[in-house]
Scaffold this motif. Sequence first.
Motif, PDB file in Angstrom:
ATOM      1  N   THR A 261       0.834  -1.210   0.000  1.00  0.00           N
ATOM      2  CA  THR A 261       0.000   0.000   0.000  1.00  0.00           C
ATOM      3  C   THR A 261       0.870   1.261   0.000  1.00  0.00           C
ATOM      4  O   THR A 261       0.528   2.267  -0.621  1.00  0.00           O
ATOM      5  CB  THR A 261      -0.948   0.021   1.212  1.00  0.00           C
ATOM      6  OG1 THR A 261      -0.183  -0.163   2.399  1.00  0.00           O
ATOM      7  CG2 THR A 261      -1.983  -1.066   1.131  1.00  0.00           C
TER       8      THR A 261
ATOM      9  N   PRO B 220      -3.395   1.409  -1.994  1.00  0.00           N
ATOM     10  CA  PRO B 220      -4.225   0.340  -1.396  1.00  0.00           C
ATOM     11  C   PRO B 220      -4.767  -0.640  -2.425  1.00  0.00           C
ATOM     12  O   PRO B 220      -4.985  -1.811  -2.122  1.00  0.00           O
ATOM     13  CB  PRO B 220      -5.368   1.102  -0.719  1.00  0.00           C
ATOM     14  CG  PRO B 220      -4.988   2.530  -0.708  1.00  0.00           C
ATOM     15  CD  PRO B 220      -3.918   2.752  -1.706  1.00  0.00           C
ATOM     16  N   GLY B 221      -4.966  -0.154  -3.656  1.00  0.00           N
ATOM     17  CA  GLY B 221      -5.516  -1.034  -4.691  1.00  0.00           C
ATOM     18  C   GLY B 221      -4.570  -2.123  -5.128  1.00  0.00           C
ATOM     19  O   GLY B 221      -4.956  -3.008  -5.895  1.00  0.00           O
TER      20      GLY B 221
ATOM     21  N   LYS C  52     -11.986  -3.523   2.766  1.00  0.00           N
ATOM     22  CA  LYS C  52     -12.552  -2.258   2.293  1.00  0.00           C
ATOM     23  C   LYS C  52     -12.443  -1.151   3.342  1.00  0.00           C
ATOM     24  O   LYS C  52     -12.309   0.019   3.001  1.00  0.00           O
ATOM     25  CB  LYS C  52     -14.019  -2.458   1.900  1.00  0.00           C
ATOM     26  CG  LYS C  52     -14.194  -3.349   0.667  1.00  0.00           C
ATOM     27  CD  LYS C  52     -15.661  -3.618   0.365  1.00  0.00           C
ATOM     28  CE  LYS C  52     -15.812  -4.581  -0.801  1.00  0.00           C
ATOM     29  NZ  LYS C  52     -17.182  -5.120  -0.928  1.00  0.00           N
TER      30      LYS C  52
ATOM     31  N   LYS D 275      -8.416  -0.278   2.811  1.00  0.00           N
ATOM     32  CA  LYS D 275      -8.990   0.677   1.856  1.00  0.00           C
ATOM     33  C   LYS D 275      -8.764   0.253   0.416  1.00  0.00           C
ATOM     34  O   LYS D 275      -8.580   1.076  -0.480  1.00  0.00           O
ATOM     35  CB  LYS D 275      -8.460   2.101   2.094  1.00  0.00           C
ATOM     36  CG  LYS D 275      -8.650   2.526   3.528  1.00  0.00           C
ATOM     37  CD  LYS D 275      -8.850   3.994   3.682  1.00  0.00           C
ATOM     38  CE  LYS D 275      -9.142   4.335   5.149  1.00  0.00           C
ATOM     39  NZ  LYS D 275     -10.396   3.730   5.607  1.00  0.00           N
ATOM     40  N   THR D 276      -8.784  -1.042   0.219  1.00  0.00           N
ATOM     41  CA  THR D 276      -8.796  -1.540  -1.145  1.00  0.00           C
ATOM     42  C   THR D 276     -10.227  -1.943  -1.501  1.00  0.00           C
ATOM     43  O   THR D 276     -10.887  -2.624  -0.710  1.00  0.00           O
ATOM     44  CB  THR D 276      -7.854  -2.736  -1.331  1.00  0.00           C
ATOM     45  OG1 THR D 276      -8.025  -3.229  -2.667  1.00  0.00           O
ATOM     46  CG2 THR D 276      -8.126  -3.864  -0.338  1.00  0.00           C
ATOM     47  N   PRO D 277     -10.715  -1.562  -2.675  1.00  0.00           N
ATOM     48  CA  PRO D 277     -12.037  -2.048  -3.065  1.00  0.00           C
ATOM     49  C   PRO D 277     -11.974  -3.475  -3.598  1.00  0.00           C
ATOM     50  O   PRO D 277     -13.002  -4.089  -3.866  1.00  0.00           O
ATOM     51  CB  PRO D 277     -12.430  -1.073  -4.182  1.00  0.00           C
ATOM     52  CG  PRO D 277     -11.129  -0.672  -4.794  1.00  0.00           C
ATOM     53  CD  PRO D 277     -10.115  -0.670  -3.679  1.00  0.00           C
ATOM     54  N   ASN D 278     -10.729  -3.988  -3.742  1.00  0.00           N
ATOM     55  CA  ASN D 278     -10.553  -5.285  -4.405  1.00  0.00           C
ATOM     56  C   ASN D 278     -10.770  -6.442  -3.431  1.00  0.00           C
ATOM     57  O   ASN D 278      -9.840  -7.171  -3.086  1.00  0.00           O
ATOM     58  CB  ASN D 278      -9.167  -5.356  -5.035  1.00  0.00           C
ATOM     59  CG  ASN D 278      -8.940  -4.229  -6.012  1.00  0.00           C
ATOM     60  OD1 ASN D 278      -9.875  -3.800  -6.682  1.00  0.00           O
ATOM     61  ND2 ASN D 278      -7.712  -3.725  -6.078  1.00  0.00           N
TER      62      ASN D 278
ATOM     63  N   TRP E 296     -21.991   1.232  -3.999  1.00  0.00           N
ATOM     64  CA  TRP E 296     -20.840   2.142  -3.913  1.00  0.00           C
ATOM     65  C   TRP E 296     -21.241   3.585  -4.214  1.00  0.00           C
ATOM     66  O   TRP E 296     -20.668   4.523  -3.669  1.00  0.00           O
ATOM     67  CB  TRP E 296     -19.764   1.711  -4.910  1.00  0.00           C
ATOM     68  CG  TRP E 296     -18.966   0.527  -4.486  1.00  0.00           C
ATOM     69  CD1 TRP E 296     -19.152  -0.772  -4.862  1.00  0.00           C
ATOM     70  CD2 TRP E 296     -17.834   0.516  -3.613  1.00  0.00           C
ATOM     71  NE1 TRP E 296     -18.213  -1.578  -4.278  1.00  0.00           N
ATOM     72  CE2 TRP E 296     -17.384  -0.811  -3.507  1.00  0.00           C
ATOM     73  CE3 TRP E 296     -17.144   1.508  -2.906  1.00  0.00           C
ATOM     74  CZ2 TRP E 296     -16.291  -1.180  -2.738  1.00  0.00           C
ATOM     75  CZ3 TRP E 296     -16.043   1.139  -2.130  1.00  0.00           C
ATOM     76  CH2 TRP E 296     -15.631  -0.188  -2.049  1.00  0.00           C
TER      77      TRP E 296
ATOM     78  N   PRO F 298     -13.005   3.288   0.051  1.00  0.00           N
ATOM     79  CA  PRO F 298     -12.500   3.507  -1.308  1.00  0.00           C
ATOM     80  C   PRO F 298     -13.578   4.168  -2.173  1.00  0.00           C
ATOM     81  O   PRO F 298     -14.778   4.104  -1.875  1.00  0.00           O
ATOM     82  CB  PRO F 298     -12.184   2.097  -1.806  1.00  0.00           C
ATOM     83  CG  PRO F 298     -12.020   1.273  -0.572  1.00  0.00           C
ATOM     84  CD  PRO F 298     -12.909   1.884   0.460  1.00  0.00           C
ATOM     85  N   ASP F 299     -13.132   4.762  -3.274  1.00  0.00           N
ATOM     86  CA  ASP F 299     -14.042   5.586  -4.070  1.00  0.00           C
ATOM     87  C   ASP F 299     -15.110   4.805  -4.824  1.00  0.00           C
ATOM     88  O   ASP F 299     -16.216   5.298  -5.019  1.00  0.00           O
ATOM     89  CB  ASP F 299     -13.235   6.418  -5.078  1.00  0.00           C
ATOM     90  CG  ASP F 299     -12.464   7.513  -4.375  1.00  0.00           C
ATOM     91  OD1 ASP F 299     -12.876   7.875  -3.252  1.00  0.00           O
ATOM     92  OD2 ASP F 299     -11.454   7.965  -4.933  1.00  0.00           O
TER      93      ASP F 299
ATOM     94  N   GLY G 246     -14.490  -2.450  -6.836  1.00  0.00           N
ATOM     95  CA  GLY G 246     -13.177  -3.045  -7.040  1.00  0.00           C
ATOM     96  C   GLY G 246     -13.156  -4.016  -8.197  1.00  0.00           C
ATOM     97  O   GLY G 246     -14.122  -4.156  -8.952  1.00  0.00           O
TER      98      GLY G 246
END
Length: 986
Positions: A282, A287-288, A311, A315-318, A544, A563-564, A567
């Motif tokens: 990260t 984070p992604g 998440k 803070k990864t959407p994946n 989301w 996250p925005d 993922g």
Amino acid sequence: MHGAPRPDVRDRRPGVRPGPGAGAPARRRPGGALHGPSARGAAEGDGPRRLLGRPDAAVARRRRGGAARRRLRHLQEARDARPGRRRRRADGRPGGDARGRPRARARPGRRRRRRAPGRDRAVRVGTAARRRPAGGRRRLRLQRRDEGGDPDRDRRRPHHAGADRPQHAGRHHLRAVRARGRRPARGGGGVSAVRSICPYCGVGCGVVVEVRRGRIEALRGDPDHPSTRGGLCAKGSRLAGTVRTGDRLLHPLLRARPAEPFRRATWPAAVARVAGGIRRATAEHGPGSVALYLSGQLLTEDYYAANKLGKGLIKTPNVDTNSRLCMSSTVAAYKRAFGADGPPGCYEDLDLAADVLIAGSNLAETHPVLFGRLRAARARRSAHWTVVDPRRTASAEAADEHLQIRPGTDVALLLGMAWTLFEEGLVDEARAGRACAGLDGYRVAVAAMPAGRAAAICEVPEDRIRAAARRFARSPAALSLWCQGLNQSSAGTDKVSALIDLHLLTGQIGRPGAGPLSLTGQANAMGGREVGGLATELACHREWDDPEGRAQVERHWGLGRLPDGPGLTAVELVDAIERRQVRVLWVVCSNPLASLPDGAAVRSALARLDLLVVQELYHPTDTGELAHVLLPAAGWAEKTGTLTNSERVVGLARRAVPPPGEARPDWEVFADVGAALGAPEAFGWLDASQVFDEHVRLTAGRDLDMTALSHAALEAGGPASWPYPAGGRPRARRYEDGRCHTPDGRPRLVAVTFREPAEEPSPTYPLRLLTGREPDQWHTRSRSGRVAALRRSAAPRLALHPDDARRAGVSPGQTALVSSPRGSLRLPVVTSPALRPGSAFLPFHAGPVEQPAGWPNVLPGRALDPVSRQPELKHTVVRVEPAASEVALAGGPLADAVAARLGAAGVRARRVKPAELAGAGPGVLRVLVAEADLDGALAWWDLAPGAGGPVLLDLAAGPEPLALLPSLLAAGRPVACRGERWLPAP
Ligand code: SF4
């Protein structure tokens, strides 16, 4: 207007009762609950309890221990939820003690000493505490209680609504408390009976596990489970054989790179390695660059913790799951139609349906317990079954009508049925227009697919399509069931939408026996969807792009901004790993190397990761073979938590035996990594019930509101359907009043159009390959493959229609080479007239450990459904030919070594001079092995730059490159190798 609560929802029992012959027989109250001395301890739920005989010292110590204290609040709730329940003596009269003896009469003026453990132990704990000198934390708690305060105030989590900010229990303390929860029951010869749930498929069968001395002695179906009433299939009834296998992963294992051997590590070292890898990725790549790949086999608590970690904290959407390969098309279609995920119907509809349309499911073999229920219902009352399937499966054999469509043409069939209804005036358009949104657009879409055109596309007679439509519309109650045959398609969402449309158009929904009911693949795919385990969703069916939903989750977790946006989904993750966009992958309870399409590319991608963490029950597994870190997980019967089955019934699976070695519940591992990453308070749960409570609070006000549920409530009342809001009642059937979760409250008719599968047959690849299960096997066989009694055939076989086998020049029993544009494998052939000409069938279970030279999922491509992102695993174009009987290898010393290794692997390999290659006879693979300078960033498989460049294999990296060699050679790929350091002299 909602339907009356189902009788079976109220008919609940506590979670534990004695096994056969264990002392005084349990008695059943009119409500179905067991009581009597043997039912004591029902509220424990975290392991087998000695229910008879004198508790030994260890058990007594445990009962006095912190495990009881930390459940104080839950047990009080459980007790409160059982009005009128009283302990009974062994002779059946009320008022017995822990062992069923008559209770001593209280003497006036003397305070009665309560001795009963189990559900009343909260009171006993208080007494026990007074018997011992109170010190430290216990004294503080007693003081608070005497002052009328909350003795557990310092155990409240910060994210609990309305709670004070707590003094956080430290990590060492947490580990100690959690370890106490894992302590095995010891001593005594009594048999405990522990209620659980089968972890295989979404039917969710209740299981009663009989345990003696910490080991499973027997298991049987739970006759009082409201969903399955004692039913178990062959897989479920042999679950005991999956628990204490000789290849359980017992300790964390670490290594620097996959070519090295694993070395044993402690949990703190393993957690530090995982946390360090995440922190590094990260920091350097954002984070992604971290992804979690979860599983529909996880319990809801595990899923929740992983989602919050990924998440919320990382803070990864994946954060995606193998449910992407399974149910995501259905999820997308439910959301399009009803504005929310989840089936409208329930299993009771199986009993009441008059017309059953089964599409893309061989439930006779994949969901046998439901199939048995359906068959029993048909024996009681007449019902007509129509099966839509390109294969004549066991389910099709049992049906009244089999529409054997061309693979991939379900949308055309369903639109053709709808066209028939409009054309023959079987649609009440005024009613449909009032009840549903989107009628006009849908009518236009349907008009483009007259029944005659649908018949030509599907290659079934028009009159049979029309007849199926009439039956469906005129039936007093029409039910549809489907599974992966619809979902695993590049048009999966449209297929499911077209089926739901039929229900909406005809009003076959929201009534007993009528509605669409998806058959969930995995045991807790529904639970995973509830917690937001899909990369495309947030927790509790939030989106989301919903600002209020995002804010609710952020407030609940207290971990800052999410996250925005969505993922990467499962197959997209592979692409991202190939691009080095994702550097760290944490795989939990899944085997993506064997289950994802384009398997060779998946293997290549996984080998590029900086850190691959695999959290598993067993070792080795296909994916685990490539891991840097292996984390041992507790499996079925070794941990407590909840699952939600295909009809939205949430049940509690209880720990029956201790996990082996150092295996731990998955949620604990996520919690420890969360603490190591700097958020101990957010992951400070003391047991699984606290994780569940936190999840449940986040469902408040949502379509899946289950705020009435807790572990204690499930112990007290048994499994229950959601929605089940606090103060409300569980609802087995949804949308009975026609209102759903769309903006205007009306369900939506979705206008879909037919499109062909992503790949169409060609002269090079003339056959359509369908994949599916072998009876009694499950997914990649990580679990079911370890039960000898479930193995029916020694090796997977490729099924061909007899005409296709003749054309390909292969006969039954002969080994064929089956190739797609992506890879190939060798398999024995069987012929089957159950297939349509032009199609082949292959069980998908095997992975590279079992079939190193090529496994089933090296064949399918990565075409995705544009809405659900589910891959098209059910349709691949292939070529079948007789397998080469021999490999001729030319080259330097490396070719000698390769020939020797191929020979050891069962491939007849002959060493020849380069000049002799051209003269090798028919059926012989001709291979020139070049030795090349492969220094650089080569993992173990790479493509040399430039069109047609060789495949570069680093044989020094381990067994995988050599295993891949035959399929590369079979595909005619030029190969260069580096391997002198690894390969011994021939
Ligand atoms: S595999 Fe499915 S049908 Fe079989 S026992 Fe388990 S839950 Fe029931």
